[in-house]
Scaffold this motif. Structure first.
Motif, mmCIF file in Angstrom:
data_model
loop_
_atom_site.group_PDB
_atom_site.id
_atom_site.type_symbol
_atom_site.label_atom_id
_atom_site.label_comp_id
_atom_site.label_asym_id
_atom_site.label_seq_id
_atom_site.Cartn_x
_atom_site.Cartn_y
_atom_site.Cartn_z
ATOM 1 N N ALA A 154 0.844 -1.095 -0.071
ATOM 2 C CA ALA A 154 -0.174 -0.040 0.401
ATOM 3 C C ALA A 154 1.214 1.422 0.191
ATOM 4 C CB ALA A 154 -0.674 -0.214 1.469
ATOM 5 N N ASP A 155 1.766 0.703 0.579
ATOM 6 C CA ASP A 155 2.974 2.369 0.761
ATOM 7 C C ASP A 155 3.727 2.466 -0.207
ATOM 8 O OD1 ASP A 155 4.660 4.310 2.535
ATOM 9 O OD2 ASP A 155 5.901 2.911 2.526
ATOM 10 N N LEU A 156 4.049 1.560 -1.094
ATOM 11 C CA LEU A 156 4.995 1.359 -2.459
ATOM 12 C C LEU A 156 3.873 2.575 -3.225
ATOM 13 C CD1 LEU A 156 6.371 -1.687 -2.523
ATOM 14 C CD2 LEU A 156 7.572 0.526 -3.073
ATOM 15 N N ARG A 157 2.643 1.435 -3.735
ATOM 16 C CA ARG A 157 1.381 1.649 -4.592
ATOM 17 C C ARG A 157 1.007 3.803 -4.052
ATOM 18 N NH1 ARG A 157 -3.920 -1.708 -4.762
ATOM 19 N NH2 ARG A 157 -2.257 -2.775 -5.005
ATOM 20 N N HIS A 158 1.612 3.922 -3.409
ATOM 21 C CA HIS A 158 0.852 5.479 -2.559
ATOM 22 C C HIS A 158 1.826 6.112 -3.250
ATOM 23 C CE1 HIS A 158 -0.513 8.825 0.175
ATOM 24 N NE2 HIS A 158 0.962 8.386 0.395
ATOM 25 N N ARG A 159 3.104 5.594 -2.674
ATOM 26 C CA ARG A 159 4.052 7.074 -3.641
ATOM 27 C C ARG A 159 4.153 6.651 -5.394
ATOM 28 N NH1 ARG A 159 9.485 4.934 -0.580
ATOM 29 N NH2 ARG A 159 8.684 3.718 0.471
ATOM 30 N N TYR A 160 4.164 6.081 -5.346
ATOM 31 C CA TYR A 160 3.860 5.520 -6.938
ATOM 32 C C TYR A 160 2.735 6.623 -7.904
ATOM 33 C CZ TYR A 160 2.433 2.575 -10.924
ATOM 34 O OH TYR A 160 2.222 1.946 -12.537
ATOM 35 N N VAL A 161 1.545 6.575 -7.082
ATOM 36 C CA VAL A 161 0.414 7.182 -7.235
ATOM 37 C C VAL A 161 1.267 8.363 -7.133
ATOM 38 C CG1 VAL A 161 -2.110 8.229 -6.771
ATOM 39 C CG2 VAL A 161 -0.895 5.879 -6.940
ATOM 40 N N GLU A 162 2.217 8.942 -6.078
ATOM 41 C CA GLU A 162 2.425 10.535 -6.359
ATOM 42 C C GLU A 162 3.271 10.920 -7.166
ATOM 43 O OE1 GLU A 162 1.097 12.822 -3.829
ATOM 44 O OE2 GLU A 162 -1.000 11.453 -3.856
ATOM 45 N N GLN A 163 3.669 9.781 -7.551
ATOM 46 C CA GLN A 163 5.119 10.301 -8.255
ATOM 47 C C GLN A 163 4.707 10.529 -9.634
ATOM 48 O OE1 GLN A 163 7.505 7.158 -9.287
ATOM 49 N NE2 GLN A 163 8.782 8.131 -10.396
ATOM 50 N N LEU A 164 3.229 9.611 -9.933
ATOM 51 C CA LEU A 164 2.975 10.103 -11.135
ATOM 52 C C LEU A 164 2.069 11.393 -11.189
ATOM 53 C CD1 LEU A 164 1.147 6.373 -11.853
ATOM 54 C CD2 LEU A 164 3.679 7.542 -13.436
ATOM 55 N N ARG A 165 1.086 11.702 -9.902
ATOM 56 C CA ARG A 165 0.838 13.201 -10.026
ATOM 57 C C ARG A 165 2.028 14.185 -9.919
ATOM 58 N NH1 ARG A 165 -3.875 12.937 -6.942
ATOM 59 N NH2 ARG A 165 -3.918 11.298 -5.740
ATOM 60 N N ARG A 166 2.932 14.019 -9.154
ATOM 61 C CA ARG A 166 4.267 15.360 -9.306
ATOM 62 C C ARG A 166 4.316 15.138 -11.142
ATOM 63 N NH1 ARG A 166 6.123 12.957 -4.871
ATOM 64 N NH2 ARG A 166 7.559 11.927 -5.877
ATOM 65 N N PHE A 171 -4.814 3.981 -10.617
ATOM 66 C CA PHE A 171 -3.812 3.844 -10.688
ATOM 67 C C PHE A 171 -3.831 3.116 -9.148
ATOM 68 C CE2 PHE A 171 -3.107 5.485 -14.541
ATOM 69 C CZ PHE A 171 -1.336 4.569 -15.007
ATOM 70 N N ALA A 172 -4.144 3.986 -8.368
ATOM 71 C CA ALA A 172 -4.461 3.166 -6.491
ATOM 72 C C ALA A 172 -5.206 2.137 -6.617
ATOM 73 C CB ALA A 172 -4.722 4.856 -5.899
ATOM 74 N N HIS A 173 -6.193 1.941 -7.550
ATOM 75 C CA HIS A 173 -7.282 0.570 -7.427
ATOM 76 C C HIS A 173 -6.034 -0.550 -7.955
ATOM 77 C CE1 HIS A 173 -10.340 -1.203 -6.510
ATOM 78 N NE2 HIS A 173 -10.562 -2.151 -7.946
ATOM 79 N N VAL A 174 -5.454 -0.230 -8.616
ATOM 80 C CA VAL A 174 -5.366 -1.510 -9.700
ATOM 81 C C VAL A 174 -4.382 -1.826 -9.034
ATOM 82 C CG1 VAL A 174 -5.106 -2.791 -12.269
ATOM 83 C CG2 VAL A 174 -6.376 -1.209 -11.609
#
Ligand code: SAM
Length: 377
Positions: free
Chosen positions: A11-23, A36-39
């Motif tokens: 969950a933590d890795l996926r959260h950081r991944y989404v934040e990276q894409l958001r940035r 992206f957070a769900h799949v």
């Protein structure tokens, strides 16, 4: 990957991944960050992937999840050392999904199911997806992954994407996730009147993504959505045609440069701006393609390739021009003129280019290819 701490780590890795894409500015479309957070991308890479050296990373490897939740394309299948299936780069998928504008209920035909992850993102956004792939084992794995993810209403079919999916037509959108030489007429025929196809189309050694549609005047037109690179499609979608840019020079190094024109940019151009220059150079000169840059290890770039194959000139990211081979001086002068024209014309972005397409390739299985380029000013 069953314990509570593992679940928390994912969950933590996926959260950081989404934040990276958001940035990176690619998740502005409503619902896209949530998709992206769900799949779970790891479900679509369950058999692991290959690193740059070809070595396989499997799901039990500590490097697996951090790579799954990075903004990297991950190669899932090699044939004779060449990638033939992958999960594309997430930021590029996001950019393409955004450009596709898949409103809930939109009927989307994907060419290149690969891992099934892109189809899963589209389905999570509410699209009704049919995805084709030309490799039976890839189709089987993508179908199984979609079922594991609870998305078994995505239809995955074994077929050469050239023919599209006549039985499922009409489609609101066609999205192609493999590099092609040109656009299949079947895709355009299978679109609704307001529909369009997003297609990574060969240009100067890359596969920039074009949005292609029928005009009301019966012409086929395209605009550049984003510069990009993709693996090459199998079959008639990769037909050679007269006037195409030379094939990328991947398997051998150029001779040592003997002519050097100095750099003009300090700092060097970033990746996107370099691709803007490269794109324009490819519009203005059909000899532009891809070659490894001398002295840059495996890194490749914008190269003007001599017809005899014995020489070239490359433009590096800092604007230096290096010529090699028997006609090094002439090639370098020509490449220099392209660089300076890009500067003189106000360093246009790739996204400003528009094209009219024409039919080419095998007359039995023709493809629409870019014919005339112009800029939207
Ligand atoms: C980059 S992968 C697709 C990535 C995928 N959309 C995902 O989310 O993982 C490209 C795929 O295109 C497929 N492909 C290549 N040529 C094709 C063709 N002519 N018709 C259909 N699929 C093709 C390959 O087998 C490969 O699986």
């Amino acid at each position: 990957m069953t314990g509570r701490s593992d679940v928390g780590a994912v969950a933590d890795l996926r959260h950081r991944y989404v934040e990276q894409l958001r940035r990176a500015g690619v998740l502005d479309r409503p619902g896209l960050a949530e998709a992206f957070a769900h799949v779970p991308r790891e479900l679509f890479l369950a058999d692991g992937f290959h690193g740059r050296d070809g070595a396989r990373t499997t799901a039990t490897d500590p490097a697996f999840l951090p790579a799954v939740y990075s903004d990297e394309a991950l190669v899932t299948k090699l044939r004779d050392g060449t990638p033939v299936s992958s999960s594309s780069q997430p930021s590029l998928m996001a950019t393409m999904i955004d450009a596709l504008d898949p409103v809930p209920g939109a009927r989307v035909l994907e060419i290149g199911a690969g891992t099934g992850y892109n189809a899963a993102l589209l389905a999570t956004l509410g699209a009704v997806v049919t995805s084709l792939d030309v490799q039976p084992d890839v189709v089987a794995r993508a179908g199984a992954a979609l079922t594991r993810a609870g998305l078994d209403r995505v239809r995955v079919r074994l077929a050469d994407g050239y023919l599209g999916d006549p039985a499922g037509a009409p489609y609101d959108r066609v999205v192609v996730t493999v590099g092609v030489a040109g656009i299949s007429p079947h895709w355009l025929d299978q679109l609704t009147p307001d529909g369009f196809a997003l297609v990574p189309t060969a240009h100067a050694g890359n596969h920039p993504v074009l949005a292609v549609r029928w005009g009301r005047d019966g012409r086929v037109t395209g605009r550049v959505v984003t510069p990009a690179g993709f693996m090459t499609a199998a079959g008639p979608l990769s037909a050679r045609y007269p006037g195409a840019h030379p094939e990328p020079l991947r398997d051998r190094a150029l001779p040592e440069p003997t002519v050097r024109h100095p750099a003009v940019w300090q700092p060097a151009l970033g990746v996107h701006r370099y691709h803007d220059l490269w794109f324009a150079a490819g519009v203005w000169d059909r000899r532009i393609s891809y070659a490894p840059l001398p002295g840059a290890g495996a890194a490749g770039g914008c190269a003007l390739l001599g017809a005899a194959g014995d020489g070239a000139a490359v433009i590096t990211t800092d604007g230096a021009v290096l010529g090699c081979g028997p006609q090094a001086g002439r090639y370098a002068d020509d490449a220099l003129a392209l660089r300076d024209r890009w500067i003189a014309e106000g360093d246009p972005r790739a996204e400003r280019w528009r094209t009219e397409l024409t039919l080419a390739g095998d007359p039995e299985q023709p493809i629409w290819v870019p014919h005339r380029w112009y800029r939207a000013d």
